[in-house]
Design an enzyme around this catalytic site. Sequence first.
Site, mmCIF file in Angstrom:
data_model
loop_
_atom_site.group_PDB
_atom_site.id
_atom_site.type_symbol
_atom_site.label_atom_id
_atom_site.label_comp_id
_atom_site.label_asym_id
_atom_site.label_seq_id
_atom_site.Cartn_x
_atom_site.Cartn_y
_atom_site.Cartn_z
ATOM 1 N N LYS A 107 0.866 -1.191 0.000
ATOM 2 C CA LYS A 107 0.000 0.000 0.000
ATOM 3 C C LYS A 107 0.891 1.225 0.000
ATOM 4 C CE LYS A 107 -4.484 0.987 0.362
ATOM 5 N NZ LYS A 107 -5.588 0.213 -0.224
HETATM 6 P P1 NAD Z 1 -12.989 7.898 -3.094
HETATM 7 O O1 NAD Z 1 -11.948 8.860 -2.713
HETATM 8 O O2 NAD Z 1 -13.367 7.728 -4.522
HETATM 9 O O3 NAD Z 1 -14.349 8.205 -2.297
HETATM 10 C C1 NAD Z 1 -14.405 8.262 -0.900
HETATM 11 C C2 NAD Z 1 -15.811 8.684 -0.514
HETATM 12 O O4 NAD Z 1 -15.954 8.576 0.907
HETATM 13 C C3 NAD Z 1 -16.140 10.134 -0.863
HETATM 14 O O5 NAD Z 1 -17.509 10.206 -1.234
HETATM 15 C C4 NAD Z 1 -15.918 10.865 0.472
HETATM 16 O O6 NAD Z 1 -16.636 12.063 0.568
HETATM 17 C C5 NAD Z 1 -16.445 9.812 1.425
HETATM 18 N N1 NAD Z 1 -15.985 9.949 2.813
HETATM 19 C C6 NAD Z 1 -14.719 10.104 3.255
HETATM 20 N N2 NAD Z 1 -14.718 10.205 4.606
HETATM 21 C C7 NAD Z 1 -16.016 10.088 5.007
HETATM 22 C C8 NAD Z 1 -16.676 10.114 6.253
HETATM 23 N N3 NAD Z 1 -15.990 10.262 7.385
HETATM 24 N N4 NAD Z 1 -18.032 9.971 6.286
HETATM 25 C C9 NAD Z 1 -18.744 9.818 5.142
HETATM 26 N N5 NAD Z 1 -18.154 9.782 3.921
HETATM 27 C C10 NAD Z 1 -16.822 9.925 3.864
HETATM 28 O O7 NAD Z 1 -12.512 6.486 -2.469
HETATM 29 P P2 NAD Z 1 -12.901 5.027 -2.928
HETATM 30 O O8 NAD Z 1 -11.898 4.558 -3.907
HETATM 31 O O9 NAD Z 1 -14.346 4.969 -3.233
HETATM 32 O O10 NAD Z 1 -12.608 4.224 -1.582
HETATM 33 C C11 NAD Z 1 -13.560 4.139 -0.538
HETATM 34 C C12 NAD Z 1 -13.155 3.017 0.397
HETATM 35 O O11 NAD Z 1 -13.098 1.786 -0.347
HETATM 36 C C13 NAD Z 1 -11.795 3.183 1.054
HETATM 37 O O12 NAD Z 1 -11.848 2.633 2.355
HETATM 38 C C14 NAD Z 1 -10.888 2.344 0.177
HETATM 39 O O13 NAD Z 1 -9.732 1.896 0.873
HETATM 40 C C15 NAD Z 1 -11.816 1.196 -0.164
HETATM 41 N N6 NAD Z 1 -11.445 0.455 -1.376
HETATM 42 C C16 NAD Z 1 -11.333 1.075 -2.576
HETATM 43 C C17 NAD Z 1 -11.019 0.327 -3.702
HETATM 44 C C18 NAD Z 1 -10.971 0.933 -5.077
HETATM 45 O O14 NAD Z 1 -10.852 0.182 -6.051
HETATM 46 N N7 NAD Z 1 -11.082 2.239 -5.233
HETATM 47 C C19 NAD Z 1 -10.780 -1.050 -3.589
HETATM 48 C C20 NAD Z 1 -10.917 -1.644 -2.334
HETATM 49 C C21 NAD Z 1 -11.255 -0.883 -1.243
#
Ligand code: NAD
Length: 419
Positions: A107
Amino acid sequence: MSENTLLAHAMANYNRTAALLKGEFAEDLLDKMHQPQERSELILSPQLADGKSRVFHAFIVHHSSALGPCKGGIRMTAGVTLDDVNALAMEMTWKCALIGVPFGGGKSGIVADAESLSSYDKETLIRSFTRNAQRHIHPLIYVPAPDMGTNERDMGHIKDTITYSLGHATTQGCYVTGKPVILGGIPGRREATGRGVAIATAAAMVALGGKLAGATAIVQGFGNVGSVAALLLAERGVRVVGIADARGGLHNPDGIDVAALAAYFAKQRKLAGFPGARAVDGQELLTMPCDILVPAAAGNQITKDNAARIQAKLVAEGANGPTTPEADAILEKKGVLVIPDILCNAGGVFVSYLEFTQETQQEQMTLADVNTRLEQRMKDRFAQVHELARERKLSLRQAAMLLAVRRVAQALEARGNLP
Ligand code: NAD
């Protein structure tokens, strides 16, 4: 280490699994997986659009390469720490092992508020990170991807920085996944994590004796994972009654038109003001009535303070580490089924693996191929985890961890002890 961090929670989950595996593997081998192979801090000082250099801290952790090159996204948030990156790298080790791809866990983190950077400054920062991290990034060492705060545009800039420094038009093999399709990315990667969440959720609803169509859901996070999960759940007949992001939530008991909200968000860059729902507090939304709760934003959202008030019967962890171990115990006692992150959001890394093989073999896969393979793999792994949980009377998290850690331990054993 404070007790309420992603790392403390990752360690607690690991320790519980290691205890279950004590008779099967030597204790020193189980201890080995406690520690990452490498934890690095990089100090970046790119010159931004205003002509001034600014210092940014970045972290890279390679947790384990026992099963293959380390795989894991780049998180760009103002609060990310080296310990967070360590925890997330460890979780990637288990996720890759569970979903059955030949990758280890890694990561990266860049300490910056992605939303407040101009697109020029973000590109400069990503390029600066790539140059400084170049000795870590390689198809045989560590292959990054998007995570919170980064997206496919950033992955395109990473590929461009690497090809530029090599003096080549492209790379031999895959250095980064989640790239734009035009640069060797794979169709469906951007949607893969959210799509996997929807597939796992459908399987879990059947396991609970119900079905997805007609159920209600609340989704926290409207980024890459949350928006796609919400759209696909709605397409499969779920009434999405609540959606929140970092700035607040929306609620409509009759169902939010998710496609209309996505179109509104694309224009306004905010949820607030959407005419088809009323504004609510984002934290309150988590405990409002629904069948399915999808935390798809940050870590540590379901805690001992709100777990008892969760009304959903199913929690589908789209985010990494959204449920603390104390909250997990409370949910288990209440009979809430939790699809753990290492299973629920593994669709992203599975499709990253398809991107990796496509690039290595210079092949082309269609969206239909990608989605068919993703659906099969998610269903297959859910069934395997669910069956083990039933047999051994474990939670889905414990069963998923048991399968994953066992695979990594078997790889370490097969590699032997030297040097
Ligand atoms: P992103 O940056 O595209 O979106 C994050 C979203 O979460 C945004 O809408 C933001 O406003 C919201 N957010 C952040 N803090 C918040 C809070 N305290 N309360 C409510 N909403 C909040 O990120 P993403 O890629 O969608 O990732 C989201 C989660 O999924 C993370 O935990 C990430 O590690 C996990 N994840 C992502 C992927 C991927 O392929 N992008 C894969 C596996 C896991």
